[in-house]
Design a protein around this motif. Sequence first.
Motif, PDB file in Angstrom:
ATOM      1  N   ALA A 115       0.809  -0.992   0.272  1.00 26.51           N
ATOM      2  CA  ALA A 115       0.315   0.421  -0.519  1.00 26.51           C
ATOM      3  C   ALA A 115       1.177   1.229  -0.201  1.00 26.51           C
ATOM      4  O   ALA A 115       2.348   0.874   0.394  1.00 26.51           O
ATOM      5  CB  ALA A 115      -1.173   0.001   1.491  1.00 26.51           C
ATOM      6  N   PRO A 116       0.432   2.255  -0.716  1.00 27.93           N
ATOM      7  CA  PRO A 116       1.187   3.689  -0.545  1.00 27.93           C
ATOM      8  C   PRO A 116       2.054   3.647   1.013  1.00 27.93           C
ATOM      9  O   PRO A 116       2.817   5.030   1.057  1.00 27.93           O
ATOM     10  CB  PRO A 116       0.399   4.523  -1.253  1.00 27.93           C
ATOM     11  N   SER A 117       1.154   4.157   1.579  1.00 34.65           N
ATOM     12  CA  SER A 117       1.096   3.956   2.964  1.00 34.65           C
ATOM     13  C   SER A 117       0.226   4.133   4.140  1.00 34.65           C
ATOM     14  O   SER A 117      -0.857   3.778   4.006  1.00 34.65           O
ATOM     15  CB  SER A 117       1.173   5.547   2.849  1.00 34.65           C
ATOM     16  N   ARG A 118       0.766   4.070   5.537  1.00 36.18           N
ATOM     17  CA  ARG A 118      -0.486   3.817   6.631  1.00 36.18           C
ATOM     18  C   ARG A 118      -1.607   4.304   6.487  1.00 36.18           C
ATOM     19  O   ARG A 118      -2.198   4.516   6.228  1.00 36.18           O
ATOM     20  CB  ARG A 118      -0.274   3.966   7.754  1.00 36.18           C
ATOM     21  N   ILE A 258       0.228  -9.814  -1.996  1.00 36.65           N
ATOM     22  CA  ILE A 258      -0.631  -9.070  -1.922  1.00 36.65           C
ATOM     23  C   ILE A 258      -0.140  -7.887  -2.398  1.00 36.65           C
ATOM     24  O   ILE A 258       0.919  -7.357  -1.757  1.00 36.65           O
ATOM     25  CB  ILE A 258      -1.961  -8.992  -1.419  1.00 36.65           C
ATOM     26  N   ASP A 259      -0.391  -7.604  -3.789  1.00 41.44           N
ATOM     27  CA  ASP A 259       0.255  -6.057  -4.311  1.00 41.44           C
ATOM     28  C   ASP A 259      -1.468  -5.432  -4.925  1.00 41.44           C
ATOM     29  O   ASP A 259      -1.499  -4.997  -5.565  1.00 41.44           O
ATOM     30  CB  ASP A 259       0.933  -5.933  -5.557  1.00 41.44           C
ATOM     31  N   VAL A 260      -1.393  -4.852  -3.446  1.00 43.57           N
ATOM     32  CA  VAL A 260      -2.724  -3.990  -3.935  1.00 43.57           C
ATOM     33  C   VAL A 260      -2.789  -2.853  -5.032  1.00 43.57           C
ATOM     34  O   VAL A 260      -3.658  -2.499  -6.030  1.00 43.57           O
ATOM     35  CB  VAL A 260      -3.415  -3.326  -2.227  1.00 43.57           C
ATOM     36  N   GLN A 261      -1.647  -2.306  -4.704  1.00 41.77           N
ATOM     37  CA  GLN A 261      -1.519  -1.755  -6.215  1.00 41.77           C
ATOM     38  C   GLN A 261      -1.347  -1.397  -7.361  1.00 41.77           C
ATOM     39  O   GLN A 261      -2.063  -1.241  -8.358  1.00 41.77           O
ATOM     40  CB  GLN A 261       0.315  -0.277  -6.020  1.00 41.77           C
ATOM     41  N   VAL A 265      -6.931  -2.676  -6.818  1.00 43.02           N
ATOM     42  CA  VAL A 265      -8.098  -2.560  -6.299  1.00 43.02           C
ATOM     43  C   VAL A 265      -8.717  -1.465  -5.059  1.00 43.02           C
ATOM     44  O   VAL A 265      -7.963  -0.592  -5.197  1.00 43.02           O
ATOM     45  CB  VAL A 265      -8.045  -4.176  -5.121  1.00 43.02           C
ATOM     46  N   ASP A 266      -9.665  -1.385  -5.104  1.00 44.72           N
ATOM     47  CA  ASP A 266     -10.363  -0.260  -4.380  1.00 44.72           C
ATOM     48  C   ASP A 266     -10.282  -0.100  -2.956  1.00 44.72           C
ATOM     49  O   ASP A 266     -10.072   0.342  -2.177  1.00 44.72           O
ATOM     50  CB  ASP A 266     -12.045   0.414  -5.135  1.00 44.72           C
ATOM     51  N   ALA A 286      -7.845   0.973   1.469  1.00 48.74           N
ATOM     52  CA  ALA A 286      -8.698   1.044   0.661  1.00 48.74           C
ATOM     53  C   ALA A 286      -7.650   2.710  -0.041  1.00 48.74           C
ATOM     54  O   ALA A 286      -7.368   2.996   0.436  1.00 48.74           O
ATOM     55  CB  ALA A 286      -9.971   1.442   1.153  1.00 48.74           C
ATOM     56  N   ARG A 287      -8.288   2.438  -0.973  1.00 48.51           N
ATOM     57  CA  ARG A 287      -7.900   4.022  -1.845  1.00 48.51           C
ATOM     58  C   ARG A 287      -7.752   5.500  -1.248  1.00 48.51           C
ATOM     59  O   ARG A 287      -8.344   5.393  -0.892  1.00 48.51           O
ATOM     60  CB  ARG A 287      -7.749   3.989  -3.273  1.00 48.51           C
ATOM     61  N   GLU A 288      -6.894   6.219  -1.065  1.00 47.92           N
ATOM     62  CA  GLU A 288      -6.735   7.181  -0.023  1.00 47.92           C
ATOM     63  C   GLU A 288      -8.173   7.933  -0.785  1.00 47.92           C
ATOM     64  O   GLU A 288      -8.454   8.839  -0.001  1.00 47.92           O
ATOM     65  CB  GLU A 288      -5.413   8.065  -0.127  1.00 47.92           C
ATOM     66  N   PRO A 289      -8.353   8.233  -2.152  1.00 44.59           N
ATOM     67  CA  PRO A 289      -9.173   9.123  -2.622  1.00 44.59           C
ATOM     68  C   PRO A 289     -10.667   8.869  -1.209  1.00 44.59           C
ATOM     69  O   PRO A 289     -11.350   9.322  -0.799  1.00 44.59           O
ATOM     70  CB  PRO A 289      -8.761   9.752  -3.600  1.00 44.59           C
ATOM     71  N   LEU A 290     -10.935   7.160  -1.230  1.00 48.36           N
ATOM     72  CA  LEU A 290     -12.042   6.956  -1.417  1.00 48.36           C
ATOM     73  C   LEU A 290     -12.499   7.422   0.581  1.00 48.36           C
ATOM     74  O   LEU A 290     -12.998   7.764   0.996  1.00 48.36           O
ATOM     75  CB  LEU A 290     -11.654   5.407  -1.859  1.00 48.36           C
TER      76      LEU A 290
END
Length: 480
Positions: A115-118, A258-261, A265-266, A286-290
Amino acid sequence: MNHHYGYVSERLITEGLFPQRRARRRERGPGGAAPVPTVDGLDVEAIRTHFDFPATGRVVTNNAATTQTPVELVDLYRRLAPWYEGVHRGQSTASQRMTERFEESYDTIATWINAPSRRTIATYRATTEAINAVMYSLLTEFRDGDNVVTTLMEHNSNFVPWYALAREVLPKFGRSVECRVARFDHDTGELDLDHLAGLVDSRTKLVCVSGASNFLGTKPPLDRIRAIADAAGYLQPSGQRGSLLLVDAAQLAPTTLIDVQELGVDYLAFSFHKMLAPFGVGVLYAREPLLERSLPFLYGGDMVADGQVRPDRVEYGGLPWKFAAGTPNVLGVVASAQALRLLADLVLDDGSPRFEGCSPLPREDVVRTMSRVNSHVASLTDRALAGTDGIPGLRSYGPPTGAARSPLLAFTVRGTDPRALATALDREGVEARAGCHCASLAHWDLGLDPGTCRLSFAAYTNERDVDRAVDALAAVVRRG
């Protein structure tokens, strides 16, 4: 001010906020012989020395439900106790220490799934609660005439919330939303992608699928499902076109990288009690914008911005704490993240300790760890499938030997109640599980009442466990 180097804060490094790391146990194998690594390089016998259950003689083959916990994690609870305190609100040294440990845990989890970050991680009690959190956070976004698409392969936790949304919750607000369910092939256990694609249309807000079935063992092709969701054309509140994609990874995460990027996946949810940690912690990615635009699932406590509550205005905290109402399961989250670090130590066994270390967990370590685990459990699953192939009256379900599948084998024996099978196996010292495994839809679709019997494997399962289970099953069937 705290600075961050990668995923670890400066205070963790400079002030030594980790308790003393316990020395790893390295015991010899049966009869004093040195442990023999498996073909894929996974030293299973050495791994088993970190667990208490082998000494009991148990053949633990119900790992799809719950995995065993290493002694290091049990000991970690005891060693954290002298500095146990609440997080995020205290000025004491104990509170500051625990806050650092707690927050670093989010970083470790984020690294594990790339994931991109916490900021994209929320913790709940289990996968079930995480999926419910998605349902409630999206509740107000559904429009009259929308639909959700899921499948007949799902665990109840990834069907019942959407059933309730469409049949019980939104109708009370005068909105009509449909829950559509895609078929699977009864012979191979594979998801019918054509049927799924036919159900997804311009009013499909969300597609919800299992990453790996806890009954059939099937691993649906998430890249193709992502493409189907993208092509839907649904207009999201953000202006984005396409259906959102939620993956129930409760059975995928324990043995698969698992690589969510990369998956795109949303939402993705999984539980740590299937990944060596104690009960009580589930993860929602979850994606940060969501997460930024979504309403919280739970309100109050730690999710509120400090001091920002007025009679006419409430401000929520920043991510990820906006989704952490109340006092969190601090020790559970810390132990769960450390379970990932410990798994890397046990699997890689390269003399570079990660458990309770201060350095960020390298992504390449995660890749190597899960590659070895996946290879190991795949060979065990094929061994079990081959071993049960000649048992009279036995039928297994899901993909055949050699196919990509989760490490489990669900089966029936003609004329025998699966619960009686599991009970008889238990008398032989083999811990199976019988019933519908919360995969009620698939069992109903196959006409399997009262269900199936299931064996399932983990990183610490060895070939002797599989052979003992198969031999016991053959003996039980033979006796009738």
